[in-house]
Design a protein around this motif. Structure first.
Motif, PDB file in Angstrom:
ATOM      1  N   LEU A 196       0.827  -1.208   0.000  1.00 43.33           N
ATOM      2  CA  LEU A 196       0.000   0.000   0.000  1.00 43.33           C
ATOM      3  C   LEU A 196       0.864   1.261   0.000  1.00 43.33           C
ATOM      4  CD1 LEU A 196      -2.909  -0.928   2.451  1.00 43.33           C
ATOM      5  CD2 LEU A 196      -2.865  -1.033  -0.041  1.00 43.33           C
ATOM      6  N   ASN A 199       2.284   1.696  -3.441  1.00 41.40           N
ATOM      7  CA  ASN A 199       1.237   2.139  -4.367  1.00 41.40           C
ATOM      8  C   ASN A 199       0.921   3.619  -4.175  1.00 41.40           C
ATOM      9  OD1 ASN A 199       0.955  -0.290  -5.565  1.00 41.40           O
ATOM     10  ND2 ASN A 199      -1.011  -0.802  -4.641  1.00 41.40           N
ATOM     11  N   LEU A 200       0.808   4.019  -2.907  1.00 44.90           N
ATOM     12  CA  LEU A 200       0.462   5.409  -2.626  1.00 44.90           C
ATOM     13  C   LEU A 200       1.534   6.347  -3.141  1.00 44.90           C
ATOM     14  CD1 LEU A 200      -1.005   4.980   0.946  1.00 44.90           C
ATOM     15  CD2 LEU A 200      -2.227   5.887  -1.032  1.00 44.90           C
ATOM     16  N   GLU A 202       3.417   6.066  -5.642  1.00 41.88           N
ATOM     17  CA  GLU A 202       3.354   6.175  -7.100  1.00 41.88           C
ATOM     18  C   GLU A 202       1.928   6.453  -7.548  1.00 41.88           C
ATOM     19  OE1 GLU A 202       6.137   5.759  -8.937  1.00 41.88           O
ATOM     20  OE2 GLU A 202       7.325   5.303  -7.148  1.00 41.88           O
ATOM     21  N   SER A 203       1.325   7.490  -7.003  1.00 41.77           N
ATOM     22  CA  SER A 203      -0.072   7.730  -7.363  1.00 41.77           C
ATOM     23  C   SER A 203      -0.369   9.214  -7.323  1.00 41.77           C
ATOM     24  CB  SER A 203      -0.999   7.009  -6.383  1.00 41.77           C
ATOM     25  OG  SER A 203      -0.989   7.692  -5.149  1.00 41.77           O
ATOM     26  N   ARG A 204      -1.556   9.547  -7.780  1.00 44.52           N
ATOM     27  CA  ARG A 204      -2.009  10.933  -7.742  1.00 44.52           C
ATOM     28  C   ARG A 204      -1.933  11.488  -6.323  1.00 44.52           C
ATOM     29  NH1 ARG A 204      -7.957  12.947  -7.517  1.00 44.52           N
ATOM     30  NH2 ARG A 204      -7.859  14.967  -8.547  1.00 44.52           N
ATOM     31  N   LEU A 205      -2.415  10.684  -5.369  1.00 51.05           N
ATOM     32  CA  LEU A 205      -2.429  11.144  -3.982  1.00 51.05           C
ATOM     33  C   LEU A 205      -1.004  11.303  -3.447  1.00 51.05           C
ATOM     34  CD1 LEU A 205      -4.062  11.844  -1.491  1.00 51.05           C
ATOM     35  CD2 LEU A 205      -4.189   9.413  -0.937  1.00 51.05           C
ATOM     36  N   ARG A 207       1.736  11.925  -5.075  1.00 55.14           N
ATOM     37  CA  ARG A 207       2.364  13.120  -5.648  1.00 55.14           C
ATOM     38  C   ARG A 207       1.825  14.383  -4.980  1.00 55.14           C
ATOM     39  NH1 ARG A 207       1.787  10.355 -10.496  1.00 55.14           N
ATOM     40  NH2 ARG A 207      -0.194  11.377 -10.870  1.00 55.14           N
TER      41      ARG A 207
ATOM     42  N   LEU B 107      -7.097  14.560 -13.166  1.00 52.67           N
ATOM     43  CA  LEU B 107      -7.093  13.107 -12.979  1.00 52.67           C
ATOM     44  C   LEU B 107      -8.311  12.659 -12.181  1.00 52.67           C
ATOM     45  CD1 LEU B 107      -3.321  12.491 -12.234  1.00 52.67           C
ATOM     46  CD2 LEU B 107      -4.507  12.727 -14.406  1.00 52.67           C
ATOM     47  N   SER B 114      -5.685   4.971  -5.853  1.00 51.32           N
ATOM     48  CA  SER B 114      -4.305   5.236  -5.477  1.00 51.32           C
ATOM     49  C   SER B 114      -3.765   4.132  -4.573  1.00 51.32           C
ATOM     50  CB  SER B 114      -4.200   6.582  -4.754  1.00 51.32           C
ATOM     51  OG  SER B 114      -4.432   7.639  -5.655  1.00 51.32           O
ATOM     52  N   LEU B 115      -4.617   3.640  -3.668  1.00 51.07           N
ATOM     53  CA  LEU B 115      -4.200   2.594  -2.738  1.00 51.07           C
ATOM     54  C   LEU B 115      -3.937   1.283  -3.453  1.00 51.07           C
ATOM     55  CD1 LEU B 115      -6.468   2.789   0.431  1.00 51.07           C
ATOM     56  CD2 LEU B 115      -4.003   2.619   0.414  1.00 51.07           C
ATOM     57  N   LEU B 116      -4.843   0.906  -4.340  1.00 55.39           N
ATOM     58  CA  LEU B 116      -4.807  -0.452  -4.900  1.00 55.39           C
ATOM     59  C   LEU B 116      -4.242  -0.511  -6.311  1.00 55.39           C
ATOM     60  CD1 LEU B 116      -8.211  -1.769  -3.534  1.00 55.39           C
ATOM     61  CD2 LEU B 116      -5.949  -1.946  -2.524  1.00 55.39           C
ATOM     62  N   HIS B 117      -3.954   0.627  -6.902  1.00 54.65           N
ATOM     63  CA  HIS B 117      -3.488   0.647  -8.295  1.00 54.65           C
ATOM     64  C   HIS B 117      -4.409  -0.178  -9.191  1.00 54.65           C
ATOM     65  CE1 HIS B 117       0.859   2.340  -8.120  1.00 54.65           C
ATOM     66  NE2 HIS B 117       0.036   2.991  -7.335  1.00 54.65           N
ATOM     67  N   GLN B 121      -6.519   3.111 -12.767  1.00 54.99           N
ATOM     68  CA  GLN B 121      -5.483   4.003 -12.246  1.00 54.99           C
ATOM     69  C   GLN B 121      -4.194   3.827 -13.049  1.00 54.99           C
ATOM     70  OE1 GLN B 121      -2.496   3.327 -10.547  1.00 54.99           O
ATOM     71  NE2 GLN B 121      -2.094   5.261  -9.494  1.00 54.99           N
ATOM     72  N   GLU B 125      -2.314   6.687 -15.057  1.00 54.67           N
ATOM     73  CA  GLU B 125      -0.932   7.071 -14.751  1.00 54.67           C
ATOM     74  C   GLU B 125      -0.073   7.069 -16.015  1.00 54.67           C
ATOM     75  OE1 GLU B 125       1.022   7.732 -11.563  1.00 54.67           O
ATOM     76  OE2 GLU B 125      -0.993   8.537 -11.451  1.00 54.67           O
TER      77      GLU B 125
END
Lengths: 358, 254
Positions: A196, A199-200, A202-205, A207, B107, B114-117, B121, B125
């Motif tokens: 988790l 994942n976080l 590398e994500s919109r959130l 960043r 986006l 974001s948590l689970l990709h 998502q 990305e």
């Protein structure tokens, strides 16, 4: 024997983060995972798993705090409060205290959700604060929460806490007094936590968190709702320690306010500083090093001193020892043992002027 | 209909009147400029438009909707992007990540994604990264995409700020002294870049002290002095305006 686990895990992470090939890195981590899973076939000493399960809980806490401090840059010195909330959730809902005996597995979710909720409640008043001011307010919350548990005697057992908590069971098999099942639970939770957290990042959130850490005003101009994004950092970070709290309480079969004092928050922040703030592998290394010192080296030093007729309690020097380690790190490797590239850059350039005008 | 309209906007700080009843209209597709001596209130107007300050009085209408008293992040999401007089990049994020943050408002990924990709998502990305690379190429930074923003040369940092601002696909781009500190060559590139941005359909409003650049680039110029609008018009008109000459050079000798 117990040293082998810690040193092997630390060595694997450090080497894996240095090898250039992604394949080799994956292979190293897979081998470490397999070794940790299969270790109980060789090592039948339950005391080892007791130490390792505790270490696992702290890895989980460090991963959670890293979201708040490392990713979003919100210095939280009261993180132990959420650990306490997780632990007391189990203590109150799986014990004779109220005669409620909910399942351990259900309570993992409940505690994570409750901790996240309190993350939001305690985070909300601090949204306008930065740096030192934020640290002081969160420190206050970290003190208030155990005080509340201590004083709500009718519900929490006051200073004595709640004991004789239920043993969790897995498909009808009770965990009993053994530490081994907790070891596996923490392994699973760490695997989840690592996935988790990665994942976080590398994500919109993720960043958005980093943007806030770097420049909150500019972040707002990117359309980032900083209120929501900060609260989500507090909530997600806290949920990790909610999980940790449940495992910790169940394994100890006890919760009491003195388990969640300020020193626990300090310990977790120290793990981040030691390992390298913001970098997931660094945080894991930091937490392993400090739990190794705390729960293996110091007790053994006591035993050793006792054997040669000295009556020194090294464990009571733990604050001195963290302090010495942190001062050493700040002097010789301020970015931590295993920093993210970003953090290394930052501290190399710490003297460069930062313009903050709008 | 103008894209942006300021109607008698006033902003005071205590007893200081930073902006006094300024009205302004920016038509869609224009390159407009705001000039004036230091302290004339130009940056304050930018800050009022982007919601850093709520105006003390007056209205700001963007794209048919009132935006004064809206929070900054919502104004940004509704299509106004900006750069800053003192560069405000995300220093310890790569150039690529800076631009990807700029895409934030476009986006769709929720917390869960974001948590689970989730597959959605991942696809988003990939597109985000691809668009960010295109934008970096547009401003000429494609070869520096992995460098930390703070390690870029000064001129490149200014370009990166523009790429980051464009990432949200704004309707209006506010540039706060984009040519400050640039050498003549960088300045020529900047002029071409701003024209290119306008040709992408983005309306541009810039604050600039470089008169040559303003006269060459802007179609309409608003001149401010002591928080008030003293002139407005095409470059040739503004240049001849006696009040403008007075504001810049002082009153003629009696």
């Amino acid at each position: 024997m117990i040293y082998i686990y810690f040193l092997a895990a630390i060595a694997v992470v450090v080497v894996a983060e240095r090898v250039p090939s992604v394949g080799a890195k994956r292979a190293l981590y897979a081998a470490l995972g397999a070794a940790l899973l299969l270790a109980p076939l060789v090592d039948h000493n339950d005391a080892d798993y007791n130490v390792l399960a505790d270490a696992g809980v702290f890895v989980l806490l460090a991963l959670g705090l890293n979201i708040v401090v490392g990713f979003a840059g919100l210095l939280d010195l009261g993180y132990a409060a959420f650990f306490a909330i997780g632990a007391y959730t189990y203590g109150m809902l799986a014990s004779p205290q109220f005669g409620i005996h909910l399942q351990f597995w259900v309570l993992l979710f409940v505690a994570a959700a409750l901790a996240a909720l309190f993350g939001i409640i305690l985070g909300a008043p601090t949204l306008r604060l930065h740096g030192d001011y934020l640290a002081i307010v969160t420190l206050g919350f970290g003190e208030i929460v155990p005080q509340i548990f201590q004083n709500l005697t009718a519900y929490t057992g006051g200073p004595n806490g709640i004991s004789a908590l239920d043993f969790p069971s897995f498909f009808g098999h009770s965990f009993g007094q053994r530490a081994l099942p907790y070891y596996y639970v923490t392994l699973a939770l760490i695997a989840l936590g690592l996935a988790l957290a990665r994942n976080l990042r590398e994500s919109r959130l993720g960043r958005a968190w980093m943007a806030i850490r770097e420049d909150e005003l500019a972040a707002r101009h990117m359309g980032i709702n900083t209120t929501l994004v900060k609260l989500s950092a507090f909530a997600l970070g806290a949920s990790f320690s909610g999980l940790g709290g449940v495992v910790f309480a169940a394994k100890l079969s006890l919760v009491s306010p003195d388990l969640f004092q300020f020193q626990v928050s300090v310990l977790i922040v120290s793990m981040l500083v030691l390992g390298g703030m913001g970098n997931i592998p660094g945080v894991v290394v930091g937490s392993l090093v400090l739990t190794l010192v705390n729960s293996v080296v110091l007790p053994q030093a006591n035993a050793l001193a006792g054997a040669v007729g000295l009556h020194v309690d090294f464990s009571s020097y733990h604050f001195f020892i963290y302090g010495a380690i942190l001062v050493g790190i700040m002097l010789f490797k301020p970015e931590g043992l295993l920093p993210s590239v970003q953090r290394r850059e930052e501290l190399r350039h710490a003297t460069a002027p930062q313009d903050v005008r709008a | 209909m103008p894209l942006l309209e300021l109607d008698s906007v006033t902003k005071t700080f205590g007893t200081l009147v930073a902006v006094n009843g300024v009205s302004l209209r920016i038509d869609s597709g224009a390159i407009a400029a705001m000039i004036g001596p230091n302290g004339a209130g130009k940056s304050t107007i930018f800050n009022a438009i982007t919601g850093i300050y709520a105006p003390t009085a007056g209205r700001i209408v963007f794209d048919g909707k009132r935006i004064d008293h809206e929070p900054t992040y919502r104004i940004a999401a509704s299509g106004i992007a900006r750069t800053f007089q003192n560069i405000r990049l995300f220093s310890f994020m790569s150039a690529l990540d800076n631009v990807m943050v700029g895409e934030h408002a476009r986006l769709r990924a929720r917390l869960w994604d974001s948590l689970l990709h989730t597959p959605a998502q991942r696809a988003e990305e990939r597109e985000t990264r691809e668009r960010a690379r295109e934008l970096l190429a547009f401003v000429g930074l494609e070869r520096l995409s992995e460098r930390y923003a703070r390690n870029l040369p000064y001129g490149s940092q200014r370009h990166l700020e523009i790429a980051r601002a464009l990432a949200s696909l704004p309707k209006l781009l506010l540039l706060d002294e984009p040519a400050a500190g640039m050498n003549p060559r960088e300045r020529q590139d900047l002029i071409a870049l701003i024209r290119g941005i306008r040709d992408r359909g983005v309306t541009v409003l810039l604050i600039e002290h470089d008169m040559g650049l303003v006269m060459e680039l802007a179609e309409r110029i608003t001149v401010l002095d002591h928080g008030e609008r003293i002139a407005e018009g095409a470059p040739a008109e503004v240049r001849r305006d006696p009040r403008v000459i007075e504001a810049y050079l002082g009153a003629p000798a009696p």
